[in-house]
Design an enzyme around this catalytic site. Structure first.
Site, PDB file in Angstrom:
ATOM      1  N   GLY A 135     -26.062  28.329 -40.091  1.00 59.52           N
ATOM      2  CA  GLY A 135     -27.190  29.188 -39.752  1.00 59.52           C
ATOM      3  C   GLY A 135     -28.284  29.038 -40.791  1.00 59.52           C
ATOM      4  O   GLY A 135     -28.016  28.691 -41.952  1.00 59.52           O
ATOM      5  N   ALA A 136     -29.530  29.296 -40.375  1.00 63.22           N
ATOM      6  CA  ALA A 136     -30.660  29.192 -41.304  1.00 63.22           C
ATOM      7  C   ALA A 136     -31.585  30.392 -41.172  1.00 63.22           C
ATOM      8  O   ALA A 136     -32.762  30.309 -41.512  1.00 63.22           O
ATOM      9  CB  ALA A 136     -31.438  27.889 -41.057  1.00 63.22           C
ATOM     10  N   GLY A 137     -31.037  31.507 -40.684  1.00 64.93           N
ATOM     11  CA  GLY A 137     -31.809  32.742 -40.611  1.00 64.93           C
ATOM     12  C   GLY A 137     -31.898  33.416 -41.960  1.00 64.93           C
ATOM     13  O   GLY A 137     -31.522  32.836 -42.988  1.00 64.93           O
ATOM     14  N   GLU A 142     -28.649  48.419 -51.294  1.00 66.25           N
ATOM     15  CA  GLU A 142     -29.060  47.039 -50.991  1.00 66.25           C
ATOM     16  C   GLU A 142     -30.471  47.029 -50.413  1.00 66.25           C
ATOM     17  O   GLU A 142     -30.879  47.948 -49.702  1.00 66.25           O
ATOM     18  CB  GLU A 142     -28.052  46.381 -50.045  1.00 66.25           C
ATOM     19  N   GLY A 143     -31.213  45.979 -50.713  1.00 63.84           N
ATOM     20  CA  GLY A 143     -32.614  45.909 -50.317  1.00 63.84           C
ATOM     21  C   GLY A 143     -32.865  45.132 -49.048  1.00 63.84           C
ATOM     22  O   GLY A 143     -33.990  45.119 -48.546  1.00 63.84           O
ATOM     23  N   CYS A 181     -26.527  44.015 -38.874  1.00 59.31           N
ATOM     24  CA  CYS A 181     -25.132  43.644 -38.683  1.00 59.31           C
ATOM     25  C   CYS A 181     -24.207  44.845 -38.684  1.00 59.31           C
ATOM     26  O   CYS A 181     -23.056  44.739 -38.260  1.00 59.31           O
ATOM     27  CB  CYS A 181     -24.692  42.638 -39.756  1.00 59.31           C
ATOM     28  N   ASN A 182     -24.674  46.002 -39.153  1.00 53.71           N
ATOM     29  CA  ASN A 182     -23.782  47.165 -39.161  1.00 53.71           C
ATOM     30  C   ASN A 182     -24.444  48.449 -38.657  1.00 53.71           C
ATOM     31  O   ASN A 182     -23.975  49.529 -38.970  1.00 53.71           O
ATOM     32  CB  ASN A 182     -23.195  47.394 -40.564  1.00 53.71           C
ATOM     33  N   MET A 202     -30.245  35.961 -43.401  1.00 51.35           N
ATOM     34  CA  MET A 202     -29.011  36.207 -44.122  1.00 51.35           C
ATOM     35  C   MET A 202     -28.382  34.902 -44.607  1.00 51.35           C
ATOM     36  O   MET A 202     -27.918  34.804 -45.748  1.00 51.35           O
ATOM     37  CB  MET A 202     -28.021  36.964 -43.233  1.00 51.35           C
ATOM     38  N   SER A 203     -28.366  33.885 -43.749  1.00 45.65           N
ATOM     39  CA  SER A 203     -27.828  32.584 -44.149  1.00 45.65           C
ATOM     40  C   SER A 203     -28.662  31.966 -45.267  1.00 45.65           C
ATOM     41  O   SER A 203     -28.123  31.359 -46.199  1.00 45.65           O
ATOM     42  CB  SER A 203     -27.781  31.635 -42.951  1.00 45.65           C
TER      43      SER A 203
END
Length: 489
Positions: free
Chosen positions: A192-194, A114-115, A50-51, A196-197
């Site tokens: 969403g269900a990926g 962050e992991g 995302c970044n 991150m979600s």
């Protein structure tokens, strides 16, 4: 090794550019395939989060490689090359290795330590292996990056600062209050269900929300996630209460709905988290205003915990209309606001500043040592095909001379012939042992690549024989399964 990485991240580009440059759908696969088809590249992999968007390649020409990879990034992201170029960074050879290892340890993340990035690196490697664009170099590099990242988390306290982007986002939404206290009793909608979600849904479940609704384009996936969260919640022991406090654990209410039901669920949600792969907005400003109006008409209690709604958008490109920042009654936290919060000294999450700095220093020491070891191993591996070709040539010479001896001395019995053969082989092995061991040691040092050329020249080795060993070695390494363990954190 001629490793090259060209990319952009939250450190080099504004979120507005990252959002436009996001790779959606099967663009990641197309990008690595087109990179491999380009003349300077023999291997390719893409790390897209995302970044950040980073394109890794094994190239034979630096300047041509930079130009080609930059052009490919522009073509596949849809951002013009002239506009994209000022935000691109380039790392080559050991600097490229250092960069990926730092990324794997969370040192280059928006939230330091962050992991989540480890899972994304694993996905990048899996895609390269699936498409056969990752050969010996990138397989070794990405698998070692995973091991380095895990080592940093196990040997240092970087996890004290290493919250996921989800946790950091929820903390920003809670505006200073403990997340568990802020979320308790609220109704949450996760779109969403990926990965991150799913992480957001699990975090909210642990925080004690009263109800959790998961909306996804594929309903079956949302159902599996909801059922899994309910089971995990029921199996997790309740925290030990203070003396005299209630010990009963409230069951988790979790439901799954198709994504086209979001508008119906929105008026009843106190917390909304969205992270999908949609190319357009999932929640527009008019839809949010309509939901607020419907929410205002509902009595508090059974349908809502309060009047305001907190929104967390973790998607890139964004899922939620940025105009929500200006709508009264909505508190939107998105990637852009998270980047701003992470950049502020007071906004850095985790332990005290001194302890966090010490952990970061320890991780940097690990990264530096691992980069040196990886470089030495790669340089040593570069000369191995030449050494193998030399020993093969020596074995052929021995075999040829023994055959000639048989013609001259046909009366030798088997024992005599075996003794002579073993003696000649021992002589050759002893003559080659010290030079080949020493040349491997020298080749592992910086600038040692020339020793392979010298060895080929001195012994007049057939270049095609050396290339055949290299191809066989590369095919064997590329066929090796990913030995990293564990999935996305």
């Amino acid at each position: 090794m001629s490793l090259l990485v060209v990319g952009l991240s939250h450190r080099s580009a504004p979120v507005s550019v990252l959002e436009r440059a996001a790779l959606v759908g099967d663009e990641q696969a197309k990008l690595v395939q087109d990179t491999l088809a380009a003349e300077p590249a023999t291997e390719a992999a893409v790390l897209a989060t995302c970044n950040r968007i980073e394109l890794y390649a094994d190239v034979d020409k630096f300047h041509a490689g930079v130009a080609e990879l930059s052009t490919l990034l522009a073509q596949h992201t849809g951002v013009g090359l002239d506009e994209l170029t000022p935000y691109l960074y380039v790392h080559y050879e050991d600097r490229a290795v250092h960069h990926l290892f730092s990324v794997a340890c969370g040192l280059d993340s928006m939230v330091v330590g962050e992991g989540q990035i480890l899972g994304q690196i694993k996905d990048a490697l899996a895609l390269g292996q699936e498409l056969h664009t990752a050969g010996r170099l990138l397989n070794d590099l990405f698998q070692q990056a995973l091991r380095v990242g895990k080592r940093a988390h196990s040997e240092t306290g970087i996890d004290r600062a290493g919250q996921s982007l989800v946790t950091f986002g929820l903390e920003q939404m809670a505006q200073g209050a403990p997340v568990a206290e802020w979320a308790r009793g609220k109704r949450a909608l996760v779109i969403g269900a990926g990965s991150m979600s799913s992480l957001a849904a699990a975090t909210l479940a642990r925080a004690g929300v009263a109800e959790l609704v998961i909306a996804n384009r594929t309903l079956e996936r949302a159902l599996r996630l909801a059922e899994s969260l309910v089971q995990q919640h029921a199996a997790t022991p309740a925290a030990i209460p203070a003396e005299g406090a209630e010990t009963l654990r409230e069951p988790l209410v979790a439901r799954a709905v198709p994504r086209d039901r979001v508008s119906a669920e929105l008026p009843h949600a106190d917390i909304v988290v969205s992270c999908t792969g949609a190319t357009g907005l999932v929640l527009t400003a008019p839809e949010l205003r309509t939901a607020l109006a419907q929410r205002a008409a509902c009595p508090p209690g059974a349908h809502r915990a309060g009047t305001d709604v907190s929104l967390l958008d973790l998607a890139m490109p964004r899922d939620i209309d940025a105009a929500a920042h200006r709508i009264e009654g909505l508190h939107l936290v998105d990637i852009e606001s998270l980047a701003e919060a992470a950049a502020e000294p007071s906004g850095a999450p985790g332990s005290s500043a001194g302890a966090m700095a010490a952990d970061v220093d320890k991780v940097r020491t690990i990264v530096s040592a691992e980069v040196a070891a990886f470089g030495a191993a790669q340089r040593a591996a570069h000369i191995t095909p030449t050494v193998v070709a030399l020993r093969t040539m020596a074995a052929d010479v021995v075999a040829s001379e023994i055959a000639r001896l048989d013609g001259r001395l046909p009366d030798l019995d088997d024992k005599q012939r075996s003794e002579i053969t073993q003696t000649v082989r021992r002589v050759v092995d002893k003559l080659l042992h010290a030079p080949t061991v020493r040349v491997k040691q020298l080749a592992s040092t910086p600038g040692g690549a020339g020793y392979a050329d010298a060895l080929r020249e001195l012994f007049d080795l057939d270049p095609q024989a050396v290339a055949a060993v290299s191809r066989a070695d590369g095919s064997a390494r590329a066929a090796e399964p990913n030995d990293s363990k564990g999935g996305r954190p």
